[in-house]
Design a protein around this motif. Structure first.
Motif, PDB file in Angstrom:
ATOM      1  N   ASP A  15     -27.837 -11.342 101.539  1.00 37.45           N
ATOM      2  CA  ASP A  15     -28.237 -12.152 100.388  1.00 37.45           C
ATOM      3  C   ASP A  15     -29.086 -11.368  99.394  1.00 37.45           C
ATOM      4  N   VAL A  16     -30.010 -10.553  99.897  1.00 40.15           N
ATOM      5  CA  VAL A  16     -30.837  -9.739  98.990  1.00 40.15           C
ATOM      6  C   VAL A  16     -29.946  -8.766  98.229  1.00 40.15           C
ATOM      7  N   TYR A  17     -29.020  -8.106  98.927  1.00 42.72           N
ATOM      8  CA  TYR A  17     -28.162  -7.129  98.258  1.00 42.72           C
ATOM      9  C   TYR A  17     -27.223  -7.792  97.251  1.00 42.72           C
ATOM     10  N   LEU A  18     -26.696  -8.950  97.580  1.00 45.01           N
ATOM     11  CA  LEU A  18     -25.841  -9.664  96.620  1.00 45.01           C
ATOM     12  C   LEU A  18     -26.634 -10.065  95.380  1.00 45.01           C
ATOM     13  N   THR A  19     -27.857 -10.513  95.588  1.00 48.56           N
ATOM     14  CA  THR A  19     -28.699 -10.913  94.460  1.00 48.56           C
ATOM     15  C   THR A  19     -29.069  -9.710  93.601  1.00 48.56           C
ATOM     16  N   LEU A  20     -29.460  -8.611  94.237  1.00 49.34           N
ATOM     17  CA  LEU A  20     -29.793  -7.409  93.468  1.00 49.34           C
ATOM     18  C   LEU A  20     -28.560  -6.832  92.786  1.00 49.34           C
ATOM     19  N   GLY A  21     -27.405  -7.071  93.346  1.00 44.19           N
ATOM     20  CA  GLY A  21     -26.159  -6.612  92.742  1.00 44.19           C
ATOM     21  C   GLY A  21     -25.854  -7.279  91.407  1.00 44.19           C
ATOM     22  N   LYS A  22     -26.469  -8.417  91.157  1.00 44.99           N
ATOM     23  CA  LYS A  22     -26.303  -9.064  89.844  1.00 44.99           C
ATOM     24  C   LYS A  22     -27.092  -8.324  88.775  1.00 44.99           C
ATOM     25  N   THR A  23     -28.131  -7.609  89.186  1.00 46.66           N
ATOM     26  CA  THR A  23     -28.962  -6.840  88.254  1.00 46.66           C
ATOM     27  C   THR A  23     -28.476  -5.403  88.144  1.00 46.66           C
ATOM     28  N   TYR A  24     -28.125  -4.802  89.280  1.00 44.60           N
ATOM     29  CA  TYR A  24     -27.720  -3.401  89.336  1.00 44.60           C
ATOM     30  C   TYR A  24     -26.255  -3.347  89.759  1.00 44.60           C
ATOM     31  N   LYS A  25     -25.445  -2.714  88.974  1.00 45.46           N
ATOM     32  CA  LYS A  25     -23.984  -2.745  89.175  1.00 45.46           C
ATOM     33  C   LYS A  25     -23.456  -1.594  90.031  1.00 45.46           C
ATOM     34  N   GLN A  26     -24.329  -0.935  90.805  1.00 39.94           N
ATOM     35  CA  GLN A  26     -23.889   0.162  91.653  1.00 39.94           C
ATOM     36  C   GLN A  26     -22.963  -0.351  92.756  1.00 39.94           C
ATOM     37  N   GLY A  31     -37.382  -6.063  94.244  1.00 35.63           N
ATOM     38  CA  GLY A  31     -36.226  -5.241  93.915  1.00 35.63           C
ATOM     39  C   GLY A  31     -35.747  -5.374  92.487  1.00 35.63           C
ATOM     40  N   GLN A  32     -36.096  -6.454  91.839  1.00 35.95           N
ATOM     41  CA  GLN A  32     -35.635  -6.663  90.459  1.00 35.95           C
ATOM     42  C   GLN A  32     -36.519  -5.991  89.419  1.00 35.95           C
ATOM     43  N   THR A  33     -37.607  -5.350  89.843  1.00 34.23           N
ATOM     44  CA  THR A  33     -38.492  -4.708  88.868  1.00 34.23           C
ATOM     45  C   THR A  33     -37.937  -3.383  88.351  1.00 34.23           C
ATOM     46  N   SER A  34     -37.190  -2.655  89.193  1.00 31.98           N
ATOM     47  CA  SER A  34     -36.573  -1.404  88.755  1.00 31.98           C
ATOM     48  C   SER A  34     -35.516  -0.993  89.785  1.00 31.98           C
ATOM     49  N   ALA A  90     -35.419  -1.404  93.841  1.00 27.89           N
ATOM     50  CA  ALA A  90     -34.285  -1.975  94.574  1.00 27.89           C
ATOM     51  C   ALA A  90     -33.897  -1.062  95.731  1.00 27.89           C
ATOM     52  N   MET A  91     -33.926   0.238  95.496  1.00 27.44           N
ATOM     53  CA  MET A  91     -33.617   1.196  96.566  1.00 27.44           C
ATOM     54  C   MET A  91     -34.686   1.144  97.663  1.00 27.44           C
ATOM     55  N   LEU A  92     -35.937   0.985  97.269  1.00 23.89           N
ATOM     56  CA  LEU A  92     -37.022   0.862  98.251  1.00 23.89           C
ATOM     57  C   LEU A  92     -36.880  -0.420  99.069  1.00 23.89           C
ATOM     58  N   VAL A  93     -36.435  -1.490  98.421  1.00 31.23           N
ATOM     59  CA  VAL A  93     -36.192  -2.746  99.138  1.00 31.23           C
ATOM     60  C   VAL A  93     -35.062  -2.554 100.152  1.00 31.23           C
ATOM     61  N   GLY A  94     -33.987  -1.901  99.732  1.00 31.28           N
ATOM     62  CA  GLY A  94     -32.892  -1.625 100.656  1.00 31.28           C
ATOM     63  C   GLY A  94     -33.363  -0.789 101.828  1.00 31.28           C
ATOM     64  N   LYS A  95     -34.163   0.211 101.561  1.00 32.25           N
ATOM     65  CA  LYS A  95     -34.730   1.068 102.615  1.00 32.25           C
ATOM     66  C   LYS A  95     -35.589   0.228 103.559  1.00 32.25           C
ATOM     67  N   GLU A  96     -36.423  -0.628 103.006  1.00 35.89           N
ATOM     68  CA  GLU A  96     -37.295  -1.479 103.817  1.00 35.89           C
ATOM     69  C   GLU A  96     -36.483  -2.417 104.720  1.00 35.89           C
ATOM     70  N   ILE A  97     -35.463  -3.032 104.155  1.00 36.58           N
ATOM     71  CA  ILE A  97     -34.622  -3.947 104.936  1.00 36.58           C
ATOM     72  C   ILE A  97     -33.938  -3.207 106.079  1.00 36.58           C
TER      73      ILE A  97
END
Length: 185
Positions: A64-75, A129-132, A136-143
């Protein structure tokens, strides 16, 4: 000479079949954690049952976090990794079903959790993750680090071969995801 050719051919076919079996893929060409589940129904401790429930929620959190961040970052990672997290959720769900344990994922909607701690963690991680992109990469690393730690703990808490096999597959996936996120830091 013919004898050695036949032995060599048998060896080659055996290795090829073993490699195909080891790397079984689903119809999308992706690995399938559910294949680790056997048909024997083992006795589970309350700790093993709680572990399955927790890991189902943790895999949903990641997805869910990755899907949500994917709306902001299109990687591409925000498409591929959530698909993998869904397969992880499905593998744990298969174990819940096998052992007739109630699924804690009542509502599969993104960001919906019946557990207040997971809901708060989801909200906090998304906000961070939505701040930059770096955040977002740090959030992914943390998860993924959290997931690996929790899987290690649960692997140690079980002697159940199908749960252990699924957890080990999930851990390998999390290690791959961790590498993907840290590569961008």
């Amino acid at each position: 000479m013919k004898k050695y050719f036949v032995i060599g051919l048998v060896f080659f076919v055996s290795i090829t079949l073993a490699a195909q079996h080891h790397g079984n893929k689903n119809k999308n060409g992706k690995g399938n954690c559910i294949q680790s589940i056997d048909s024997i129904k083992y006795d589970l401790s309350s700790q093993e049952k709680e572990g399955l429930i927790y890991m189902r929620l943790e895999e949903k959190l990641a997805r869910d976090v990755y899907l949500t961040l994917g709306k902001t970052y299109k990687q591409k990672m925000f498409v591929n990794i959530p698909e993998s997290e869904q397969r992880h959720m499905d593998a744990v769900k298969a174990l819940l079903d096998k052992y007739e344990i109630a699924d804690p994922v009542i509502d599969n909607e993104i960001g919906s959790f019946t557990n207040a701690d997971f809901k708060k963690l989801y909200d906090d991680l998304v906000a961070k993750g939505q701040t930059s992109f770096k955040d977002a990469m740090l959030v992914g690393k943390e998860i993924e680090e959290l997931d690996i730690k929790d899987l290690d703990e649960r692997i140690e808490q079980t002697d159940n071969p199908d749960i252990k096999a699924v957890y080990e597959n999930l851990k390998r996936g999390s290690e791959n995801h961790l590498r993907a996120f840290t590569k961008h830091l």
